[in-house]
Design a protein around this motif. Structure first.
Motif, mmCIF file in Angstrom:
data_model
loop_
_atom_site.group_PDB
_atom_site.id
_atom_site.type_symbol
_atom_site.label_atom_id
_atom_site.label_comp_id
_atom_site.label_asym_id
_atom_site.label_seq_id
_atom_site.Cartn_x
_atom_site.Cartn_y
_atom_site.Cartn_z
ATOM 1 N N LEU A 1 17.742 59.091 -41.403
ATOM 2 C CA LEU A 1 19.074 58.970 -41.996
ATOM 3 C C LEU A 1 19.077 57.961 -43.138
ATOM 4 N N THR A 2 18.471 56.814 -42.908
ATOM 5 C CA THR A 2 18.441 55.783 -43.953
ATOM 6 C C THR A 2 17.677 56.282 -45.177
ATOM 7 N N LEU A 3 16.547 56.919 -44.956
ATOM 8 C CA LEU A 3 15.755 57.428 -46.079
ATOM 9 C C LEU A 3 16.546 58.470 -46.864
ATOM 10 N N TRP A 4 17.273 59.338 -46.164
ATOM 11 C CA TRP A 4 18.060 60.362 -46.864
ATOM 12 C C TRP A 4 19.139 59.707 -47.726
ATOM 13 N N LYS A 5 19.808 58.695 -47.180
ATOM 14 C CA LYS A 5 20.833 57.987 -47.962
ATOM 15 C C LYS A 5 20.233 57.326 -49.195
ATOM 16 N N GLU A 6 18.970 56.894 -49.074
ATOM 17 C CA GLU A 6 18.309 56.189 -50.184
ATOM 18 C C GLU A 6 17.594 57.151 -51.134
ATOM 19 N N GLY A 7 17.755 58.458 -50.904
ATOM 20 C CA GLY A 7 17.211 59.430 -51.856
ATOM 21 C C GLY A 7 15.837 59.967 -51.538
ATOM 22 N N VAL A 8 15.371 59.824 -50.281
ATOM 23 C CA VAL A 8 14.097 60.417 -49.864
ATOM 24 C C VAL A 8 14.409 61.493 -48.834
ATOM 25 N N TYR A 9 14.141 62.748 -49.186
ATOM 26 C CA TYR A 9 14.479 63.886 -48.331
ATOM 27 C C TYR A 9 13.205 64.409 -47.667
ATOM 28 N N HIS A 10 13.124 64.254 -46.362
ATOM 29 C CA HIS A 10 11.888 64.597 -45.656
ATOM 30 C C HIS A 10 11.612 66.093 -45.677
ATOM 31 N N ARG A 11 12.521 66.904 -45.167
ATOM 32 C CA ARG A 11 12.508 68.368 -45.267
ATOM 33 C C ARG A 11 11.427 69.068 -44.445
ATOM 34 N N ASP A 12 10.760 68.371 -43.567
ATOM 35 C CA ASP A 12 9.780 69.041 -42.702
ATOM 36 C C ASP A 12 9.776 68.374 -41.327
ATOM 37 N N VAL A 13 10.938 68.304 -40.705
ATOM 38 C CA VAL A 13 11.057 67.660 -39.395
ATOM 39 C C VAL A 13 10.559 68.626 -38.324
ATOM 40 N N SER A 14 9.584 68.199 -37.553
ATOM 41 C CA SER A 14 9.033 68.983 -36.448
ATOM 42 C C SER A 14 8.381 68.011 -35.479
ATOM 43 N N PRO A 15 8.128 68.431 -34.236
ATOM 44 C CA PRO A 15 7.498 67.517 -33.268
ATOM 45 C C PRO A 15 6.174 66.951 -33.758
ATOM 46 N N GLY A 16 5.431 67.744 -34.527
ATOM 47 C CA GLY A 16 4.145 67.259 -35.022
ATOM 48 C C GLY A 16 4.256 66.116 -35.996
ATOM 49 N N ASN A 17 5.446 65.921 -36.575
ATOM 50 C CA ASN A 17 5.653 64.849 -37.551
ATOM 51 C C ASN A 17 6.407 63.658 -36.977
ATOM 52 N N LEU A 18 6.631 63.662 -35.664
ATOM 53 C CA LEU A 18 7.288 62.540 -34.993
ATOM 54 C C LEU A 18 6.245 61.833 -34.132
ATOM 55 N N MET A 19 5.948 60.579 -34.472
ATOM 56 C CA MET A 19 4.852 59.859 -33.840
ATOM 57 C C MET A 19 5.352 58.521 -33.293
ATOM 58 N N TRP A 20 4.441 57.758 -32.682
ATOM 59 C CA TRP A 20 4.802 56.433 -32.183
ATOM 60 C C TRP A 20 3.547 55.589 -31.993
ATOM 61 N N TYR A 21 3.755 54.274 -31.817
ATOM 62 C CA TYR A 21 2.662 53.344 -31.519
ATOM 63 C C TYR A 21 3.245 52.182 -30.714
ATOM 64 N N TRP A 22 2.372 51.408 -30.112
ATOM 65 C CA TRP A 22 2.794 50.249 -29.320
ATOM 66 C C TRP A 22 2.907 49.016 -30.205
ATOM 67 N N LYS A 23 3.945 48.221 -29.991
ATOM 68 C CA LYS A 23 4.080 46.924 -30.651
ATOM 69 C C LYS A 23 4.874 45.998 -29.729
ATOM 70 N N ASP A 24 4.239 44.908 -29.339
ATOM 71 C CA ASP A 24 4.880 43.916 -28.461
ATOM 72 C C ASP A 24 5.441 44.567 -27.199
ATOM 73 N N GLY A 25 4.686 45.493 -26.639
ATOM 74 C CA GLY A 25 5.088 46.136 -25.394
ATOM 75 C C GLY A 25 6.165 47.192 -25.542
ATOM 76 N N LYS A 26 6.522 47.558 -26.770
ATOM 77 C CA LYS A 26 7.546 48.566 -26.998
ATOM 78 C C LYS A 26 6.966 49.736 -27.795
ATOM 79 N N ARG A 27 7.542 50.912 -27.559
ATOM 80 C CA ARG A 27 7.154 52.091 -28.324
ATOM 81 C C ARG A 27 7.966 52.136 -29.614
ATOM 82 N N ILE A 28 7.265 52.220 -30.735
ATOM 83 C CA ILE A 28 7.918 52.257 -32.042
ATOM 84 C C ILE A 28 7.773 53.663 -32.618
ATOM 85 N N GLY A 29 8.918 54.324 -32.851
ATOM 86 C CA GLY A 29 8.892 55.674 -33.410
ATOM 87 C C GLY A 29 8.564 55.664 -34.889
ATOM 88 N N VAL A 30 7.831 56.694 -35.327
ATOM 89 C CA VAL A 30 7.415 56.803 -36.733
ATOM 90 C C VAL A 30 7.726 58.208 -37.245
#
Length: 761
Positions: free
Chosen positions: A576-605
């Motif tokens: 949402l923030t990227l779209w408001k700032e003028g970056v349109y992703h246009r290829d949202v799919s499960p394969g493009n939704l990722m995550w990693y660990w940081k300080d014991g929390k899952r961070i979505g990417v």
């Protein structure tokens, strides 16, 4: 085309750029797939579903004269590829004349044996009897050409041994979880890794012998080494090429040659060859018009197990190429175009070994035995591209009697050359065999095995001491993304630079985007050869090779319940923030939704920006696709959507979010991925309109509730837009703007399940 909505259709995919009567302004970029794109998605589509996409590329094939293509290929392989050398083809034709006329010899062969092999080739017989003389003639030519020097051409590469060989066994290749099995007639390949390993072992033994014997005559020893190498290559030519061919992996195949026999006798070769102008063949080009007009053929009858699919006759009638029919002569266990896929999961459940899998594939292959020869060779091209991510281009050859047609494939499309009569015009065919040093170098440097590939076929593990020193060691390592992006559009590295600037100002983006560690853009676009060949609109759809290195991330599909929801929600906020700032992703799919660990929390990417665009981007580009088909918004899975007349809005990406992750666990998705775009949209609409409150047994209740509630919101919004068409004063479909993105998203975030799941534990 099959009726819309029919499952398992093999009809030709929609032509994305076909203009409709009265077509207006293109609001979004059309969808495009072809041989090179499908090579990265065979594991999703299945080989039986790949054929129609290959056919689409063939229908749009460009044509060029044989001499123009030979000149362009020689220019590319010259010592000064960026300097025009208009006389290069004539120089090479003159240089190969002694080889064609039997006046040269090497430690391995005599070029006079080429004439003997060609005289054997022109004798009447069945198709598979002609492989051996053709292969012998080609290998003799390859050996002789290594010692030919032409002013302006690079020297042959000693590290790459090229050989032509008959293919007598199925060729397997894994595509993520599925295996393809194919069987081309003849291959041109390079020395395999196993052979090189053995050669290195022999070299080490030779070095030990040197030390032991304290040999002083280095020159003599080098001569012995050369002699041993020549002896080994001669044995390889004699044994492996025809009698006992090696089973080459696709990564070592440089070209495939497909044979068809249509006449009983062929005119004998001349007593000697001279420099002549190009003589057009009849037909000058292999016809493809019949592919555009023919309705899908019914499944052919089963072929007896002893019938060889390479034992086929070829006919060129007024409508074009016809399906191959069994010949009356010769028999073999070989089957042609074995285009089957085997699910790895199914294989493990059934406890089938490779022999059982191959037997099953051979049975299924009978249904595809009548594939057009142009589609067969296109499928082989897709396999080679899949095995070599960075391959710039490749050539396949279709041989009908005494005429060879060169088919050039790259990431932009296909070019067919006018035919060459290789019996009467041997010098031109001989010039084609001149080694291109860069082809060998690229393949050797950038190839990687399928077993090491990550979540997609173009993402591979990578290690780098320099990057590790600069960024430190990542717990999950690093990956390299290797892909061919459209040259005219904003590149992914440029978009990521913009995204990184936004991340500095917004916490919803910071840490939720991929970390680009290093990238490189190659400067040889696919349009270069089209410009050299004077092909119309050469830059339309032109592509360049990118290599991007990232830290390795984990896929969202590993997660369940609240853990999945939390990562998914973070990605939606970032988007949402990227779209408001003028970056349109246009290829949202499960394969493009990722995550990693940081300080014991899952961070979505939110990952993968190669299809993204910027607000100040001037507009759509060539044949670019709009997203991953099963997860695209329903508005885009329509005729208007695929013709680029539906503007890609924020709600389209949000719809992909709402459907993507929950639907990823549903079995119909595998079917949708194999359909053409319109049929996929219709199937998806029927499914979504028939959701029930009860969760399927393989989906947890929490995920299902979110799915159903989000679908209800999407349906209400779609109904409102539908009714608006009939109540507006103009009567036209008024597309809503993206002015109030928060208000639209709030329709989902205010749902009771969403609020409950968003509470911290």
């Amino acid at each position: 085309m099959s009726p819309a909505g029919e499952t398992g259709t093999l009809s030709t995919p929609p032509r994305a750029n076909a203009s409709a009567p009265g077509a207006g302004k293109i609001e979004s970029t059309p969808n495009s797939r072809g041989a090179s794109v499908i090579s990265e998605n065979i594991g999703v589509l299945g080989v039986k579903k790949v054929g129609p996409w290959i056919q689409r590329d063939i229908e749009q094939v460009k044509e060029c004269k044989a001499d123009a293509m030979l000149q362009a290929l020689l220019q590319r392989a010259s010592s000064a590829p960026k300097t025009k050398q208009p006389e290069l083809l004539q120089k090479c034709l003159k240089a190969v004349l002694p080889v064609c006329n039997g006046q040269t010899s090497t430690a391995l062969v005599k070029s006079s044996d080429i004439q003997t092999a060609l005289n054997e080739y022109v004798c009447p017989g069945v198709e598979n009897h002609f492989y051996s003389p053709f292969i012998r003639a080609t290998n003799i030519a390859l050996a002789c050409l290594e010692e030919i020097e032409v002013d302006g051409m690079r020297a042959p590469v000693p590290a790459v041994d090229m050989i032509c060989q008959q293919n007598d066994m199925p060729m397997h290749q894994m595509h993520q979880t599925k295996k393809s099995i194919r069987k081309p007639d003849v291959q041109e390949g390079k020395q395999t890794g196993k052979q090189k390993s053995k050669q290195k072992d022999r070299q080490k033994n030779d070095e030990k012998d040197n030390e032991k014997n304290n040999e002083k005559d280095d020159g003599k020893h080098n001569e012995n080494d050369d002699g041993q190498h020549q002896t080994r290559r001669k044995a390889h030519m004699d044994m492996n090429a025809t009698a006992k061919p090696q089973n080459l992996p696709w990564k070592d195949v440089l070209a495939c040659i497909e044979f068809k026999r249509k006449t009983k006798g062929i005119k004998a070769p001349p007593s000697s060859y001279t420099l002549t102008d190009y003589a057009p063949t009849k037909p000058e080009y292999l016809p493809v018009d019949h592919l555009r007009t023919a309705d899908p053929a019914p499944a052919p009858p089963q072929t007896p197990a002893t019938q060889t699919a390479s034992d086929t006759a070829f006919a060129a009638q007024s409508s074009g190429l016809t399906a191959a029919q069994p010949s009356r002569g010769g028999s073999s266990s070989k089957r042609k175009a074995t285009d089957t896929l085997e699910s790895a999961a199914k294989k493990s459940k059934g406890n089938h070994d490779d022999k059982d899998a191959d037997a099953d594939a051979a049975v299924d292959a009978d249904a595809d035995a009548d594939l057009d020869v142009t589609v067969q060779t296109g499928l082989y091209a897709a396999e080679i591209f899949a095995a070599n991510l960075a391959a710039n281009y490749l050539l396949n050859i279709i041989v009908v009697d005494d005429v060879a047609w060169i088919w050039y494939y790259d990431r932009q499309g296909i070019i067919q050359c006018s035919g060459i009569n290789f019996i009467q015009d041997l010098p031109r065919f001989m010039v084609l065999l001149i080694n291109d040093e860069k082809l060998g170098e690229v393949d050797l440097l950038l190839h990687t095995s399928h077993d090491e590939r990550g979540r997609a076929t173009n993402v591979v593990p990578v290690t780098s001491e320099a990057l590790t020193k600069k960024y430190g060691k990542f717990e999950d390592g690093m990956v390299a993304k290797i892909f061919w992006g459209e040259a005219s559009r904003t590149s992914e590295p440029e978009i990521l630079k913009k995204v990184e600037e936004i991340a500095k100002r917004h916490a919803t983006v910071q840490g939720h985007i991929p970390e680009l560690l290093w990238h490189h853009t190659f400067t040889n676009p696919t349009s270069a050869i089209r410009e050299a060949l004077d092909i119309p609109e050469p830059t339309t759809g032109s592509r360049v090779l990118y290599i991007l290195v990232f830290r390795k991330l984990l896929p969202i599909t590993q997660l369940h319940g609240k853990e999945l929801f939390d990562v998914w929600r973070q990605c939606i906020s970032c988007h949402l923030t990227l779209w408001k700032e003028g970056v349109y992703h246009r290829d949202v799919s499960p394969g493009n939704l990722m995550w990693y660990w940081k300080d014991g929390k899952r961070i979505g990417v939110l990952n993968d920006y190669d299809l993204s665009s910027l607000a100040d981007d001037p507009g759509p580009r060539g044949n670019e696709r709009t997203g991953t088909v099963p997860f695209m918004a329903l508005d885009l899975l329509t005729k208007d959507g695929q013709q680029g007349k539906v503007k890609h809005l924020y709600r389209h990406d949000l719809e992909s979010f709402m459907q993507g992750v929950p639907l990823r666990r549903l079995r119909p998705l595998d079917e949708w991925a194999t359909l053409d775009v319109i049929a996929c949209g219709e199937k998806k609409l029927v499914f979504l309109n028939n959701l029930t409150p009860s969760a399927p047994s393989d989906i947890d209740k929490l995920t299902w509730n979110i799915l159903v509630n989000c679908m209800l919101v999407l349906k209400r919004e779609a109904d409102n837009r539908y009714y608006l068409r009939f109540t507006s004063s103009s009567g036209q479909n008024q597309q809503p703007s993206d002015s109030d993105l928060d208000a639209f998203l709030s329709k989902f975030t205010s749902l009771g399940d969403w609020v409950e799941l968003s509470k911290p534990e």
